[in-house]
Design an enzyme around this catalytic site. Structure first.
Site, PDB file in Angstrom:
ATOM      1  N   GLY D 149      -7.973  -6.376  -2.615  1.00 35.84           N
ATOM      2  CA  GLY D 149      -8.767  -5.656  -1.406  1.00 35.84           C
ATOM      3  C   GLY D 149      -7.288  -4.868  -0.819  1.00 35.84           C
ATOM      4  N   CYS D 150      -7.909  -3.621  -0.058  1.00 37.74           N
ATOM      5  CA  CYS D 150      -6.808  -2.726   0.643  1.00 37.74           C
ATOM      6  C   CYS D 150      -6.076  -3.628   1.710  1.00 37.74           C
ATOM      7  CB  CYS D 150      -7.592  -1.662   1.256  1.00 37.74           C
ATOM      8  SG  CYS D 150      -9.120  -1.842   2.165  1.00 37.74           S
ATOM      9  N   TYR D 151      -6.753  -4.316   2.578  1.00 42.89           N
ATOM     10  CA  TYR D 151      -5.863  -4.941   3.569  1.00 42.89           C
ATOM     11  C   TYR D 151      -4.899  -5.919   2.759  1.00 42.89           C
ATOM     12  CZ  TYR D 151      -8.771  -3.305   7.525  1.00 42.89           C
ATOM     13  OH  TYR D 151      -9.313  -2.272   8.639  1.00 42.89           O
ATOM     14  N   THR D 153      -3.640  -5.953  -0.142  1.00 43.36           N
ATOM     15  CA  THR D 153      -2.395  -5.514  -0.561  1.00 43.36           C
ATOM     16  C   THR D 153      -1.358  -4.936   0.393  1.00 43.36           C
ATOM     17  OG1 THR D 153      -4.022  -4.361  -2.525  1.00 43.36           O
ATOM     18  CG2 THR D 153      -1.720  -3.257  -1.994  1.00 43.36           C
ATOM     19  N   SER D 154      -1.706  -4.444   1.420  1.00 45.13           N
ATOM     20  CA  SER D 154      -0.715  -3.823   2.375  1.00 45.13           C
ATOM     21  C   SER D 154       0.098  -5.320   2.918  1.00 45.13           C
ATOM     22  CB  SER D 154      -1.182  -3.042   3.505  1.00 45.13           C
ATOM     23  OG  SER D 154      -2.134  -3.867   4.492  1.00 45.13           O
TER      24      SER D 154
END
Lengths: 346, 346, 346, 346
Positions: D149-151, D153-154
């Site tokens: 997911g995007c969150y 990953t960060s």
């Protein structure tokens, strides 16, 4: 002293909600009721959380609003206001329509652009076009007002002084207008989806927007001679405001200072129209959240072209604010009562 | 194979930095050096952190850049490019100027709008105006190119097919243009201060912008007859892109489908100009971060007015991208080498 | 009845201009004069065109403002207010400082974070910290008020009910705050340059912002026990508003409904603090252009962590609005006089 | 050389469209087909006009895409990918899922947060979590990848170096994250309606977001000890990007320079993770439209709190870009093939 009882039908949309926001700070009125067909029983602050702990109004039935009110505002899609206006007229109540139903005088125009006929012709004959600065005397006597559209307001005010002079100009006027997204309303649409609008810009309904006949009607009436427009609206990636940039080709070189002075003189006693100092440009930033219409004048000496720029907040002077200004005129309140809104500038 | 050595003078500004960004992904060139008078010794990534760990280039002396390069790009305020062009010419290097110094052919025009004379007249005679789609043959032979301004690019491409037809129209054209804030550059100014720009919109330099003579020169040359414009730019509260909405009054009713087809035909072999399907509107969203110029055509049958809308990214097709396209033409590279940038759409 | 004469020193900055905007609609006061060192002789509407035709005030000398006023507001960089406060005190005038000079009680703190000592210690002893909802009694008696910073206002109000309960929690509180760009003021800077801010987002002064000691002072005073914070502000690409997201680790599982009720009870008689219904999230959209502080409470049962979110308009409740609220308390006006601002919601 | 044939299922959503945009510039692949259940027969450029004249791909049947492809990407709501993965596995095709179906290893977690069981348990056992920098060896061998997911990953990239050191810290980590609106997808919703988002900011799904178990799984696996988070996402009024601000309470004072160096060393051979110079702050502006993850480290010495800030483009490193990076690893292409995207900086 008893306050004027006012009701709002269609209060769930942006126009209606803005009306409520402004009317709550108006010293001479009391909100008798608000209506929205889709939200009966719901509190306004559920739709617009800005009203939390400020207004506990709940949407009620349309007839209840009419019964409780002296004056009814409606902010509805076209075709829906007309029967409500009839009910109000029958009950001897005043009616201010923020929608399109009472703006066009000519049924043929209405039918051509909206695909429906007038059903209550008598009402249309009574209705007054509520461009406050231009028709104050008629507004004072009116029982039904067709509140102008947002684009037509910005354009009508910008062109009025020119239309009433003796300068000769090309009666085909080019109008390049730009509106914020609240103009498209509360309904979800591809055109208002954030990733589609943000950092975007584009025209829409090129030479085909429904405000076209309203603008031509107003200009023609002012000029007492047929005026045609090419009207191209664009969508700005901001919430509020309309800038109209208007191009008028003069038949010969003019003395621009004289025309400028005529603009200043025309509006010097009108609180809500500000003719900007020569050399300045109208800017949305200085009218947002207020009832002002700022107008700047420019002249292209190379081509004898007059460029007029007008800026308004589409939700205030372009809708709810002007409706209140019209109410103030109708009831003899101070014209700026409830409208002493100073634009934030930042 | 040895790559072409290219240098950038004025690489600290937006135009120069965008050039660098695009050139770093160009397969046929190598960056020989970058210069900025104010930042000698500083790495580019200190000014533009997007380059961190991608480019360790450091600003060096102007002469060092010229010496190391086969082709020099300059992105500088007017008046500063000309002497650099002279140095390049003397050293037999090619030169592409993204500034204003080599755009106007007529010295009187340049002097009238920029208040300085041509100092190197011979260079101006050699210089080719780099509107890539329109003057490809001249560009291929050029040693000095005046890369078009951002507004003139969007307007020249939109009007070229019309200017080269036999339709009769009013040779006074109205152009209402809107640009993002990067057009105003990297320098701090009231006009680029966030609280002044955000949620704002206004025209500026009404009928008085320095791109006016450049646009008129291009249109007149295309049309082989004098064309005049009234040009009004506006500032959009977004970072990138220019929309030009252009109004041409046709002398009589036209067959719009024919004209539309002429546009399609004119650009069918040009990768970077997209004539949109009839009924669509050009939109910044679909050209940003790419070298495309999208053009939509509209016709107001009521007034015989043609409305052309063109959209470009002011930093790419309006500056760095077109400069690279010109380089590609000059050196026989594929026209889209380094420019296969697909607009994100969201 | 004679109106209170008020003056504004430092009226050219955003805080001062917002004060003027709000005070012009306050029924109990009259603007006696406005000052700005850099603009003496200039009209306010030249700096902020929103005031055109509304206020013709012109910046005058500081001493003239003090002489003409009963109450003086100052909105100035730190270190500059203190000598003005002294002049006001000597002339027996009241003083409300929107800057940093009278917020910190402990000179050592002030010196550590601002690198200057207190010069007028007696004034600092008299000064009251103007967090309106928390210290109303002291404010009513005050002659000098240190109006809280924008971040400290949003954080102090959000934590006050917790700090005054018996719940046990980790006295190291994490605060992740986000502010609009007007918080950085009117001065041009790289950090407020539109292309740098638009579509950007980043933290700044991580764990190092000057509001840190002010926040710790307030929390410690409320809690009667040392509270420490890790405070990380971020810059939002919008004009106005602050959201503070606050993380408090509870020592053990709590009954969240009880705590929620305690919040509701604490603020039930405070017009300008709205404890949102359970399940809702505070949102800048519903406080902008108003004096409200919206607070939402959330509880992470998995980790016993309380999450408090507060939203204010940094220019109103975070600066000018609260200053007026304090004036209202000092002079016995209705607490919301001049502050009946309903957030637009769109 | 034959290019790898790749297909995209769910190509009408933002994730799928971004994949297509990037893959079209990838030298080693060819698009074998794109699918979207709702748009079969329509060309991609009707949904995303940015693709006009660039791709004439038309949405086709899911099975046709699988049949024509060696590798299939899917970008779909949870629960819908699993059966497609099965089809791919049965046909011996590789599969990269940009949705949630193959991210969680523990069926109980999946069921708790998504309310559905695993239906194809064998596939879940094979599936590799595609956080490219952390699990490259497993990815190289994988046939099924659950793209993070995007969150997550960060957050995973920001915490990985800390999680693999011996520093002692509180295993309850506070994560305050902020995402642009494209994260909410192409579907119309109140939460993505422009007037609701523009100039707004608010948290959502406080301590309740479905990425929570994925983040905890990753951190726990890295740390080889249970890590818990309080995760609060917020919606930024911008199109693209995620900033995660992460607070880790260290058990005792640390030597920050050592930790910083450990971060630099960990990522020194990883193209797409940039550990910013000490003192700088990660900023969305410098990662947008690229595959970079920028990380800045900060230390609050007063409270022994480590503050990590990471910035990614949610559509690139947070979705399509990382999926391509995983494909590059799986097929032995250069890791940055198709991903040499330099962030624009303005």
């Amino acid at each position: 002293m008893n306050k004027l009882q006012v009701g709002i039908i269609g209060a769930s949309g942006y126009g209606g909600a803005e009306l409520l926001r402004l009317l709550l700070n108006h010293n001479q009125v009391e909100i008798a009721g608000i209506n929205s067909r889709s939200y009966i029983g719901k509190p306004i602050c559920e739709l617009y959380p800005g009203f939390q702990e400020i207004s506990d109004l709940v949407f009620v039935d349309e007839d209840a609003v009419i019964a409780a009110s002296d004056l009814i505002f409606a902010s509805l899609p076209h075709g829906i206001s007309e029967p409500i206006a009839k009910k109000c007229a029958d009950a001897n109540k005043c009616f201010i329509d923020l929608g399109a139903d009472f703006r066009l005088h000519d049924e043929a125009d209405y039918q051509a652009w909206y695909n429906v006929p007038f059903k209550e012709k008598a009402l249309h004959e009574q209705a007054v076009y509520g461009l406050s600065e231009i028709y104050p005397e008629q507004i004072k006597q009116a029982k039904i007002i067709g509140n102008p559209g947002c684009y037509p307001t910005s354009i009508g005010l910008a062109l009025y002084p020119l239309m009433t002079t003796n300068y000769a100009f090309d009666e085909h006027v080019i109008i390049d207008a730009k509106s914020g997204v609240t103009g498209a309303g509360k309904e979800l649409s591809e055109g208002s989806h954030f990733p589609n609008v943000n950092e975007a810009f584009h025209p829409y309904k090129v030479a085909n927007h429904r405000h076209t006949p309203e603008i031509e009607q107003t200009l023609t009436e002012m000029h007492k001679q047929k005026v045609q427009i090419t009207f191209v609206p664009h969508l700005l990636p901001i919430s509020r405001g309309i800038i109209s940039t208007i191009y008028v080709k003069m038949n010969e070189a003019i003395n621009f200072d004289d025309l400028y002075q005529h603009y200043v003189d025309t509006y010097k006693n009108h609180t809500f129209v500000r003719v900007l100092e020569n050399g300045k440009c109208a800017n949305l930033k200085y009218v947002q959240y207020s009832n002002y219409c700022d107008i700047s004048l420019h002249y292209d000496t190379r081509t004898h072209t007059l460029v007029l720029v007008s800026a308004i907040d589409n939700m205030v002077k372009g809708a709810a604010g002007q409706a209140i200004q019209n109410m103030n005129l109708m009831y003899g309140f101070a014209e700026d009562e409830g409208l002493k809104l100073i634009p934030p500038s930042f």
